[in-house]
Enzyme design. Sequence first.
Site, PDB file in Angstrom:
ATOM      1  N   GLU A 211       1.972  -8.063  11.653  1.00 54.21           N
ATOM      2  CA  GLU A 211       1.083  -7.709  12.773  1.00 54.21           C
ATOM      3  C   GLU A 211       0.377  -8.892  13.429  1.00 54.21           C
ATOM      4  OE1 GLU A 211      -1.498  -4.449  11.606  1.00 54.21           O
ATOM      5  OE2 GLU A 211       0.195  -3.067  11.585  1.00 54.21           O
ATOM      6  N   GLU A 317       5.516   0.622   8.813  1.00 54.95           N
ATOM      7  CA  GLU A 317       4.263   1.319   8.497  1.00 54.95           C
ATOM      8  C   GLU A 317       4.141   2.553   9.368  1.00 54.95           C
ATOM      9  OE1 GLU A 317       0.678  -1.010   8.580  1.00 54.95           O
ATOM     10  OE2 GLU A 317       1.584  -2.720   7.560  1.00 54.95           O
TER      11      GLU A 317
END
Length: 455
Positions: A211, A317
């Site tokens: 991320e 995720e």
Amino acid sequence: MWVQHGLSVLFSTVFLLVFVTTASASSGGKLINRATSSDGVVRGVNLGGWLLTEKWITPSVYTNDAEDEWHLCEELGKKKCLSNLQDHWSSFFTKSDFEDIKAAGLNSLRIPIGYWAVDVRDDEPYVTGQYPYLIQAVYWAQELGLSILLDLHGAPGSQNGQDNSGLIGPTLFPTNTSNVDRTLNVLKNLTQEFSQDIYGGTVIGIELLNEPRLSSTFTMSGLKDFYTSASEIIRGVSDTINITMHDAFYGPQYWADYNPLANTTNSNNHFTIDTHQYYAFEPLNNLPHDVILEKVCNVSKILKLTNNGLLPIVVGEWSLETGHAPNSTSSTVQNKDDSQAKRTWFRLFFESQLAAYSPNGPNQPSIGWYYWTWKTDYDIDTWSYRRGIAQGYIPKDVSNSSTLAFPILDNGCVDSSFNYTAPRNPTSTGFRDLSSIRAVIWACLLGIAGFVVQL
Ligand SMILES: *[C@@H]1O[C@H](CO)[C@@H](O)[C@H](O)[C@H]1NC(C)=O
Ligand SMILES: *[C@@H]1O[C@H](CO)[C@@H](O)[C@H](O)[C@H]1NC(C)=O
Ligand SMILES: *[C@@H]1O[C@H](CO)[C@@H](O)[C@H](O)[C@H]1NC(C)=O
Ligand SMILES: *[C@@H]1O[C@H](CO)[C@@H](O)[C@H](O)[C@H]1NC(C)=O
Ligand SMILES: *[C@@H]1O[C@H](CO)[C@@H](O)[C@H](O)[C@H]1NC(C)=O
Ligand SMILES: *[C@@H]1O[C@H](CO)[C@@H](O)[C@H](O)[C@H]1NC(C)=O
Ligand SMILES: *[C@@H]1O[C@H](CO)[C@@H](O)[C@H](O)[C@H]1NC(C)=O
Ligand SMILES: *[C@@H]1O[C@H](CO)[C@@H](O)[C@H](O)[C@H]1NC(C)=O
């Protein structure tokens, strides 16, 4: 896990629209690699909050006011922090968790780790000692036939300024080449270590950076330069380990035909794009259920597009949360409601995403998924996979399609109009099989007997 910001959502949406519209016209590249289990689908969970802690996942580890691991250790001091974290590392995941994961029909683990497991400086408060637990995890996984995606979740300086990187604050990763150099060394270490024969190829992939949060100082071209350097380092050590790159919230379509090693002669690329799909954060939180399901179905269509140059894509995720960002007391608020209506929705939302993030035909970019996360201290209903199993809204064996409740339409999405209602209360989920009815009758009889004896 990421608190979504508006810009990246805008980017993904724009790319999604442009991509779907131009999809049929694109000649495209070819898929470089495929997935790993016998049926070719990665079905995994994250071991979140273990070797890199997050306060909301394990509030019990945060004995002080710290909000991230950096400050946890800064406040405790290295000695105390190391002893607290040793206790956590040795207990939060044990072999029996791995066995439970295996029994749930899952075949892979995504393991987040911080750079400080390999390289920590004296002037940084972090402590090191995670590595032996990582090695142990790889051996357990090897023994159980689970594969592993190792995920560099925290880089020096922080790549996103969030708790999941270890340090809340500014994104200093790109501002100093020493941060990048240290990160490259960590990736080199992980590749060298886990490509050794003794580990039997259990670690199938390394994710370069979780991320990354782009900005005017952390640009896309800066990120791509890093992806190129990291890929060169990894390919210098191993020809086969998969190189997984987070999409930086631009959506997997943005990365079509991307090759960080385009200008080298290396032909054995094994690249994968990781995209995270959440409905928990602004501006995608608190949407009506039908809008969420339509968005999931839209994502599903992208992940199933063949011949469009999309790299193999993993949804690294996702969860069942649709409202609040989680915190250390979420379970006390959320778990109170285990109503039929809520569990019916969870089941529908779970199966919709399951169908969306899994391939349903040959040559699709989608290779599978990792749920975030296997467990939390108090098993928050929307984030704990194992609670979902216990409560019956996540199937007991996700690899067995005949245990699924909802039919799947020709477009690959779940038929959300199907009339399914979750069992009345969580403890009744097992009642469908006779043995548990028998067990309950026995328990009642014994209870009555015990009562009579007391009288
Ligand atoms: C990962 O690597 C293994 C071994 O090199 C390979 O079989 C598999 O297809 C690769 N792809 C993914 C996405 O895991
Ligand atoms: C980069 O980081 C190193 C190590 O912390 C430090 O010595 C150096 O001054 C930093 N450089 C800049 C330009 O901030
Ligand atoms: C990687 O780093 C760990 C922790 O410092 C160390 O124990 C291990 O030997 C290193 N592995 C390699 C291959 O360098
Ligand atoms: C490869 O080289 C071309 C031409 O110099 C450049 O535009 C491109 O960005 C390079 N790609 C990578 C991944 O380094
Ligand atoms: C789903 O995709 C279609 C076609 O691109 C678009 O018109 C629609 O608005 C999308 N739905 C949602 C809920 O975003
Ligand atoms: C924590 O999360 C719950 C929902 O999960 C929410 O109701 C509560 O307000 C949050 N607490 C704080 C302090 O943000
Ligand atoms: C799959 O689930 C069905 C329905 O619960 C069950 O009858 C069957 O034995 C399961 N198959 C396997 C391979 O476990
Ligand atoms: C759904 O099924 C239940 C019982 O299985 C039934 O009572 C209900 O009327 C059905 N609802 C619809 C809309 O068909």
